[in-house]
Motif scaffolding. Structure first.
Motif, short mmCIF file in Angstrom:
data_model
loop_
_atom_site.label_atom_id
_atom_site.label_comp_id
_atom_site.label_asym_id
_atom_site.label_seq_id
_atom_site.Cartn_x
_atom_site.Cartn_y
_atom_site.Cartn_z
N ASP A 114 0.81 -1.26 -0.05
CA ASP A 114 -0.01 0.09 0.02
C ASP A 114 0.87 1.15 0.08
O ASP A 114 1.62 1.37 0.86
CB ASP A 114 -0.87 0.03 1.31
N THR A 115 0.87 1.94 -1.11
CA THR A 115 1.76 3.24 -1.27
C THR A 115 0.82 4.65 -1.01
O THR A 115 1.63 5.58 -1.27
CB THR A 115 2.65 3.28 -2.50
N ARG A 116 -0.36 4.35 -0.81
CA ARG A 116 -1.21 5.57 -0.38
C ARG A 116 -0.57 6.44 0.79
O ARG A 116 -0.39 5.98 1.67
CB ARG A 116 -2.84 5.20 -0.18
N GLY A 117 -0.53 7.80 0.14
CA GLY A 117 -0.03 8.58 1.43
C GLY A 117 1.36 8.51 1.70
O GLY A 117 1.80 9.08 2.63
N VAL A 118 2.22 7.82 0.97
CA VAL A 118 3.60 7.50 1.18
C VAL A 118 4.72 8.26 0.18
O VAL A 118 4.29 8.48 -0.84
CB VAL A 118 4.18 5.99 0.98
N ASP A 119 5.45 8.96 0.90
CA ASP A 119 6.30 10.16 0.15
C ASP A 119 7.56 9.12 -0.43
O ASP A 119 8.20 8.43 0.15
CB ASP A 119 6.98 10.97 1.02
N LEU A 120 7.49 8.85 -1.69
CA LEU A 120 8.37 7.89 -2.09
C LEU A 120 9.68 8.47 -2.86
O LEU A 120 9.76 9.65 -3.35
CB LEU A 120 7.87 6.98 -3.37
N ASP A 121 10.74 7.77 -2.66
CA ASP A 121 12.09 8.31 -3.34
C ASP A 121 12.56 7.27 -4.29
O ASP A 121 12.84 6.24 -3.96
CB ASP A 121 13.03 8.34 -2.07
N ASP A 122 12.35 7.88 -5.50
CA ASP A 122 12.75 7.00 -6.54
C ASP A 122 14.34 6.34 -6.66
O ASP A 122 14.63 5.32 -7.08
CB ASP A 122 12.92 7.68 -8.11
N ASP A 123 15.10 7.04 -5.71
CA ASP A 123 16.69 6.53 -5.52
C ASP A 123 16.72 5.32 -4.78
O ASP A 123 17.80 4.83 -4.31
CB ASP A 123 17.42 7.45 -5.21
N GLU A 124 15.82 5.16 -3.93
CA GLU A 124 15.80 4.19 -2.39
C GLU A 124 14.53 3.10 -2.94
O GLU A 124 13.27 3.50 -2.97
CB GLU A 124 15.25 5.23 -1.48
N PRO A 125 14.88 1.93 -2.60
CA PRO A 125 13.77 0.99 -2.63
C PRO A 125 12.85 1.26 -1.60
O PRO A 125 13.04 1.62 -0.62
CB PRO A 125 14.53 -0.28 -2.52
N LEU A 126 11.47 0.71 -2.08
CA LEU A 126 10.42 1.11 -1.17
C LEU A 126 10.58 0.03 0.10
O LEU A 126 10.29 0.65 1.19
CB LEU A 126 9.12 0.67 -1.96
N PHE A 127 10.90 -1.09 0.03
CA PHE A 127 11.29 -2.07 1.29
C PHE A 127 12.50 -2.89 0.43
O PHE A 127 12.25 -3.58 -0.33
CB PHE A 127 10.20 -2.76 1.45
N ASP A 128 13.73 -3.04 1.37
CA ASP A 128 14.66 -3.90 1.08
C ASP A 128 15.25 -4.31 2.25
O ASP A 128 16.50 -3.97 2.64
CB ASP A 128 15.72 -2.92 0.10
N GLY A 129 14.49 -5.33 2.88
CA GLY A 129 14.81 -5.98 4.24
C GLY A 129 14.53 -7.12 4.30
O GLY A 129 14.33 -7.86 3.19
N THR A 130 14.38 -7.68 5.28
CA THR A 130 14.15 -9.03 5.62
C THR A 130 12.94 -9.23 6.52
O THR A 130 12.71 -8.58 7.40
CB THR A 130 15.41 -9.70 6.68
N VAL A 131 12.08 -10.32 6.37
CA VAL A 131 10.92 -10.60 7.04
C VAL A 131 11.35 -11.88 7.83
O VAL A 131 12.08 -12.53 7.16
CB VAL A 131 9.78 -10.70 6.19
N THR A 132 10.69 -12.28 8.82
CA THR A 132 11.04 -13.32 9.60
C THR A 132 9.74 -14.19 9.66
O THR A 132 8.76 -13.78 10.29
CB THR A 132 11.68 -12.97 11.18
N LEU A 133 9.63 -15.48 9.16
CA LEU A 133 8.73 -16.26 9.22
C LEU A 133 8.87 -17.20 10.61
O LEU A 133 9.90 -17.60 10.83
CB LEU A 133 8.68 -16.90 8.02
N ASN A 134 7.71 -17.22 11.04
CA ASN A 134 7.87 -17.79 12.56
C ASN A 134 6.80 -18.84 12.83
O ASN A 134 5.46 -18.54 12.34
CB ASN A 134 7.55 -16.80 13.70
N ALA A 135 7.12 -19.92 13.13
CA ALA A 135 6.08 -20.94 13.58
C ALA A 135 6.25 -21.42 15.10
O ALA A 135 7.56 -21.76 15.52
CB ALA A 135 6.28 -22.26 12.79
#
Length: 184
Positions: free
Chosen positions: A159-180
């Motif tokens: 959801d990018t509604r209302g988000v100030d986006l920077d074309d030079d930077e990825p929107l998200f470039d990280g790690t998610v942790t899947l947990n069980a």
């Protein structure tokens, strides 16, 4: 007095005992918590396995598209399946650190399943009913039960509604942790 001498305290100073332990490592598809991309247009385009681990990359389509739209909600349904290949039922959820993304993009707000509209900008959800699986770093749990031998398909909503986006930077470039977490 005779019985007091017969009762011991059971205390000892140390014990050293050798025991056999065997642990195997499996790729994501074969592990107790199986993770595997589905066979459909979304998954074939955006989900891969590198070194046996699941990866999602929504950066480009290979057909001149380079990302999601601004001021919009983009959904990728049925990207991967999560299989409980263990012996006990589990609660499954996905956690991410809001600091991994652009500060304006990830707020880490807890999700209200009764009214989830617009609460998080990055949401993983159960493909069959839209139940949001996110568990932000300091938020409330939104876990899905998965019985032993069962699986769920997972999608991703951005959801990018209302988000100030920077074309030079990825929107998200990280790690998610899947947990069980196993149920007792």
């Amino acid at each position: 007095t005779g019985s007091a001498a017969a009762v011991g305290s059971g205390a000892f100073s140390s014990v050293e005992a050798d025991r056999d332990v065997s642990v195997e490592v499996a790729n994501d598809a074969d592990a107790y918590l199986g993770l595997e991309g589905l066979d459909n247009a979304n998954a074939n385009q955006y989900v891969s396995s590198s070194g046996g681990t699941l990866e999602i990359d929504i950066a480009g389509s290979g057909n001149s598209g380079t990302g999601v739209n601004q001021d919009a909600v983009t959904e990728f349904n049925e990207l991967f399946t999560v299989s409980n290949q263990g012996t006990q039922d589990v609660f499954f959820y996905i956690r991410y650190d809001p600091d991994d993304g652009q500060e304006e993009f990830l707020d880490g707000a807890p999700v209200d399943q009764e009214d989830p509209e617009g609460e998080q900008n990055l949401e993983f959800f159960r493909a069959d009913d839209g139940f949001i699986l996110n568990f932000p770093e300091d938020g409330d749990s939104n876990a899905s039960g998965i019985g032993a031998g069962e699986s769920i398909d997972v999608g991703l909503r951005v959801d990018t509604r209302g988000v100030d986006l920077d074309d030079d930077e990825p929107l998200f470039d990280g790690t998610v942790t899947l947990n069980a977490v196993g149920l007792e």
